[in-house]
Design a protein around this motif. Structure first.
Motif, PDB file in Angstrom:
ATOM      1  N   ARG A  27       0.843  -1.203   0.000  1.00 45.98           N
ATOM      2  CA  ARG A  27       0.000   0.000   0.000  1.00 45.98           C
ATOM      3  C   ARG A  27       0.879   1.254   0.000  1.00 45.98           C
ATOM      4  N   VAL A  28       1.970   1.197   0.734  1.00 39.68           N
ATOM      5  CA  VAL A  28       2.906   2.323   0.757  1.00 39.68           C
ATOM      6  C   VAL A  28       3.602   2.465  -0.593  1.00 39.68           C
ATOM      7  N   VAL A  29       3.997   1.343  -1.196  1.00 44.84           N
ATOM      8  CA  VAL A  29       4.602   1.387  -2.533  1.00 44.84           C
ATOM      9  C   VAL A  29       3.636   2.048  -3.522  1.00 44.84           C
ATOM     10  N   GLU A  30       2.359   1.670  -3.458  1.00 42.99           N
ATOM     11  CA  GLU A  30       1.357   2.258  -4.347  1.00 42.99           C
ATOM     12  C   GLU A  30       1.256   3.765  -4.128  1.00 42.99           C
ATOM     13  N   TRP A  31       1.264   4.193  -2.880  1.00 42.80           N
ATOM     14  CA  TRP A  31       1.193   5.625  -2.573  1.00 42.80           C
ATOM     15  C   TRP A  31       2.399   6.351  -3.161  1.00 42.80           C
ATOM     16  N   VAL A  32       3.590   5.780  -2.968  1.00 43.05           N
ATOM     17  CA  VAL A  32       4.812   6.402  -3.498  1.00 43.05           C
ATOM     18  C   VAL A  32       4.734   6.528  -5.016  1.00 43.05           C
ATOM     19  N   GLY A  33       4.227   5.496  -5.662  1.00 35.31           N
ATOM     20  CA  GLY A  33       4.104   5.544  -7.110  1.00 35.31           C
ATOM     21  C   GLY A  33       3.223   6.690  -7.564  1.00 35.31           C
ATOM     22  N   GLN A  34       2.105   6.888  -6.899  1.00 34.23           N
ATOM     23  CA  GLN A  34       1.198   7.974  -7.262  1.00 34.23           C
ATOM     24  C   GLN A  34       1.820   9.330  -6.959  1.00 34.23           C
ATOM     25  N   TYR A  35       2.501   9.427  -5.825  1.00 29.13           N
ATOM     26  CA  TYR A  35       3.102  10.700  -5.437  1.00 29.13           C
ATOM     27  C   TYR A  35       4.260  11.082  -6.354  1.00 29.13           C
ATOM     28  N   ALA A  36       5.123  10.105  -6.644  1.00 27.38           N
ATOM     29  CA  ALA A  36       6.338  10.383  -7.416  1.00 27.38           C
ATOM     30  C   ALA A  36       6.111  10.316  -8.923  1.00 27.38           C
ATOM     31  N   GLY A  37       4.930   9.854  -9.328  1.00 32.45           N
ATOM     32  CA  GLY A  37       4.667   9.741 -10.752  1.00 32.45           C
ATOM     33  C   GLY A  37       5.472   8.651 -11.428  1.00 32.45           C
ATOM     34  N   VAL A  38       5.699   7.551 -10.705  1.00 30.58           N
ATOM     35  CA  VAL A  38       6.426   6.421 -11.278  1.00 30.58           C
ATOM     36  C   VAL A  38       5.541   5.183 -11.224  1.00 30.58           C
ATOM     37  N   GLU A  39       5.830   4.254 -12.097  1.00 33.30           N
ATOM     38  CA  GLU A  39       5.072   3.002 -12.143  1.00 33.30           C
ATOM     39  C   GLU A  39       5.909   1.877 -11.549  1.00 33.30           C
ATOM     40  N   PHE A  40       5.301   1.108 -10.680  1.00 40.78           N
ATOM     41  CA  PHE A  40       5.949  -0.076 -10.126  1.00 40.78           C
ATOM     42  C   PHE A  40       5.320  -1.312 -10.757  1.00 40.78           C
ATOM     43  N   ALA A  41       6.109  -2.018 -11.549  1.00 38.63           N
ATOM     44  CA  ALA A  41       5.663  -3.285 -12.121  1.00 38.63           C
ATOM     45  C   ALA A  41       5.958  -4.373 -11.095  1.00 38.63           C
ATOM     46  N   ILE A  42       4.921  -4.889 -10.474  1.00 42.14           N
ATOM     47  CA  ILE A  42       5.079  -5.810  -9.349  1.00 42.14           C
ATOM     48  C   ILE A  42       4.695  -7.224  -9.767  1.00 42.14           C
ATOM     49  N   ASN A  43       5.630  -8.141  -9.558  1.00 46.54           N
ATOM     50  CA  ASN A  43       5.361  -9.558  -9.761  1.00 46.54           C
ATOM     51  C   ASN A  43       5.396 -10.259  -8.410  1.00 46.54           C
ATOM     52  N   LEU A  44       4.372 -11.034  -8.109  1.00 46.82           N
ATOM     53  CA  LEU A  44       4.318 -11.794  -6.867  1.00 46.82           C
ATOM     54  C   LEU A  44       4.902 -13.188  -7.076  1.00 46.82           C
ATOM     55  N   GLY A  45       5.733 -13.632  -6.143  1.00 43.51           N
ATOM     56  CA  GLY A  45       6.316 -14.961  -6.220  1.00 43.51           C
ATOM     57  C   GLY A  45       6.069 -15.737  -4.939  1.00 43.51           C
ATOM     58  N   THR A  46       6.367 -17.016  -4.985  1.00 39.94           N
ATOM     59  CA  THR A  46       6.135 -17.909  -3.846  1.00 39.94           C
ATOM     60  C   THR A  46       7.468 -18.480  -3.370  1.00 39.94           C
ATOM     61  N   VAL A  47       7.733 -18.351  -2.070  1.00 43.43           N
ATOM     62  CA  VAL A  47       8.969 -18.885  -1.491  1.00 43.43           C
ATOM     63  C   VAL A  47       8.674 -19.505  -0.136  1.00 43.43           C
ATOM     64  N   GLY A  48       9.687 -20.185   0.395  1.00 42.99           N
ATOM     65  CA  GLY A  48       9.592 -20.731   1.741  1.00 42.99           C
ATOM     66  C   GLY A  48       8.658 -21.915   1.828  1.00 42.99           C
ATOM     67  N   GLY A  49       7.958 -22.005   2.947  1.00 42.57           N
ATOM     68  CA  GLY A  49       7.036 -23.114   3.149  1.00 42.57           C
ATOM     69  C   GLY A  49       5.931 -23.136   2.112  1.00 42.57           C
ATOM     70  N   ALA A  50       5.466 -21.970   1.698  1.00 41.23           N
ATOM     71  CA  ALA A  50       4.423 -21.906   0.677  1.00 41.23           C
ATOM     72  C   ALA A  50       4.896 -22.528  -0.630  1.00 41.23           C
ATOM     73  N   ALA A  51       6.170 -22.295  -0.979  1.00 37.24           N
ATOM     74  CA  ALA A  51       6.719 -22.888  -2.196  1.00 37.24           C
ATOM     75  C   ALA A  51       6.926 -24.395  -2.048  1.00 37.24           C
ATOM     76  N   ILE A  52       7.284 -24.819  -0.846  1.00 36.87           N
ATOM     77  CA  ILE A  52       7.425 -26.255  -0.600  1.00 36.87           C
ATOM     78  C   ILE A  52       6.082 -26.948  -0.808  1.00 36.87           C
ATOM     79  N   ASP A  53       5.036 -26.356  -0.269  1.00 37.30           N
ATOM     80  CA  ASP A  53       3.703 -26.940  -0.413  1.00 37.30           C
ATOM     81  C   ASP A  53       3.256 -26.967  -1.871  1.00 37.30           C
ATOM     82  N   ALA A  54       3.602 -25.918  -2.618  1.00 35.49           N
ATOM     83  CA  ALA A  54       3.116 -25.792  -3.998  1.00 35.49           C
ATOM     84  C   ALA A  54       3.999 -26.514  -5.009  1.00 35.49           C
ATOM     85  N   TYR A  55       5.328 -26.470  -4.780  1.00 36.74           N
ATOM     86  CA  TYR A  55       6.263 -26.956  -5.801  1.00 36.74           C
ATOM     87  C   TYR A  55       7.268 -27.986  -5.294  1.00 36.74           C
ATOM     88  N   GLY A  56       7.289 -28.227  -3.992  1.00 35.93           N
ATOM     89  CA  GLY A  56       8.228 -29.200  -3.442  1.00 35.93           C
ATOM     90  C   GLY A  56       9.626 -28.670  -3.238  1.00 35.93           C
TER      91      GLY A  56
END
Length: 372
Positions: A27-56
């Protein structure tokens, strides 16, 4: 303002409270983007235990490759009891170790700053910690966590033995020491190098290499040496004697967690893990709170998002060259605390505690007030 108008981020929320605090940071990143006039291209990834459950696996090779291509990585936290019985090579924490190794991120910067509104939440006397501002520079690609040989073996008599190797070479020591000396030049010009040169050969080499580097390139900086056990005591006894502490992997891990409690809560400390700079910025680099996944409070909506939000501020400054925006985020965090915003880890007896989302709301309100 930075001339670039678009930045790419890889966001890895992880396990436990990781996704909860990451939501507020984004939410803060989104605010900064609007304030500074920059675009943040955000990709979500899976790591840790969540990745173990999903991908081993704690982290996929594809995630590592993506991390190499983006401007910065925002990391949450990994781990939890449900994965503790897995083989070591499959533990959730391997995700962060692989990211450090494969992205050549060798220096972890952990600022320890006591904000005035939180002085009373610390268990240390106010006069000891008031105005405290130090940085721990932790080497994080070598030492006991990466040294070989390592493993678990069964001995001839049937006993089990676990073993790890503490190793450091000249190049490994010099590159992290340069980060510390360069940082000190922008601060109070004092570096304290921490090891156990009295009982370990790796510690002795560490001290010798840093001393020689200091003589060759950094004589304008005051260099002090301290054994790790004494440093732990001094951090509690007289923490304001320190400016920049540089140390190896395991001591940095332990000392930074100890130092975090000077601030009142583990939930307040951000960190940046960097490698060699590209011009004036660090790419790739990884930003994360130093707290863990806190499975005991996961899903309850009470986790403190401040460390994750302050990690965003470090990202803005060190990787994206958005200094003004970084200062705004930091100031908004301080002002929200000054107005009494507290999650459960910060609230004193009888004080109301905000939820994770409400704490994020408080920071966003202060951001708006700072620009109006």
């Amino acid at each position: 303002m930075n001339k670039r108008k678009k930045f790419s981020l890889l966001v890895l929320p992880g396990d436990g409270i990781g996704p909860e605090v990451m939501r507020e940071a984004l939410r803060v990143v989104e605010w900064v983007g609007q304030y500074a006039g920059v675009e943040f291209a955000i990709n979500l990834g899976t790591v840790g235990g969540a990745a173990i459950d999903a991908y081993g696996t704690p982290i996929q090779d594809e995630t590592i490759e993506e991390a190499k291509q983006v401007d910065a990585v925002l990391f949450g936290a990994v781990g939890g009891p449900r994965w503790e019985k897995l083989d070591f090579s499959l533990r959730p924490e391997i995700a962060i170790l692989r990211l450090r190794r494969d992205l050549s991120l060798f220096a972890n910067l952990r600022p320890v700053t006591v904000f005035d509104p939180l002085i009373e939440t610390s268990t240390i006397k106010p006069e000891v910690i008031r105005n405290l501002d130090l940085v721990i520079v932790r080497e994080c690609m070598g030492g006991l966590y990466f040294g070989e040989p390592r493993g678990i073996e069964t001995m001839p008599d049937g006993q089990t033995r676990g073993f790890n190797t503490e190793t450091y070479s000249t190049n490994e020591i010099e590159r992290v020491a340069r980060v510390a000396f360069d940082l000190a030049r922008r601060r109070r010009r004092i570096v304290c190098s921490v090891e156990k040169a009295n009982v370990t050969e790796s510690g002795l080499v560490w001290r010798q290499v840093i001393s020689k580097l200091h003589e060759r390139e950094f004589e304008d900086i005051e260099l002090r040496h301290m054994y790790a056990d004494n440093c732990a005591m001094q951090l509690v006894r007289n923490p304001k004697q320190f400016d920049v502490i540089v140390t190896g992997n395991i001591f940095g891990d332990i000392l930074s967690d100890l130092a975090s409690m000077l601030t009142g809560s583990l939930g307040m400390l951000p960190s940046a893990t960097i490698g060699s700079s590209t011009g004036d910025s660090f790419r790739p680099a990884l930003y994360e709170p130093i707290h863990g996944s806190a499975p005991d409070i996961a899903g309850k909506g009470i986790a403190n998002p401040m460390a994750q939000i302050l990690s965003v501020a470090m990202m803005l400054r060190l990787s994206l060259d958005l200094e003004k925006e970084a200062e705004l985020v930091e100031q908004a965090c301080i002002q929200s605390l000054a107005r009494g915003a507290r999650t459960a880890d910060l609230a004193l007896a009888g004080e109301p505690a905000l939820t994770t989302t409400e704490m994020g709301d408080a920071v966003l309100r202060e951001l708006e007030s700072l620009i109006t």
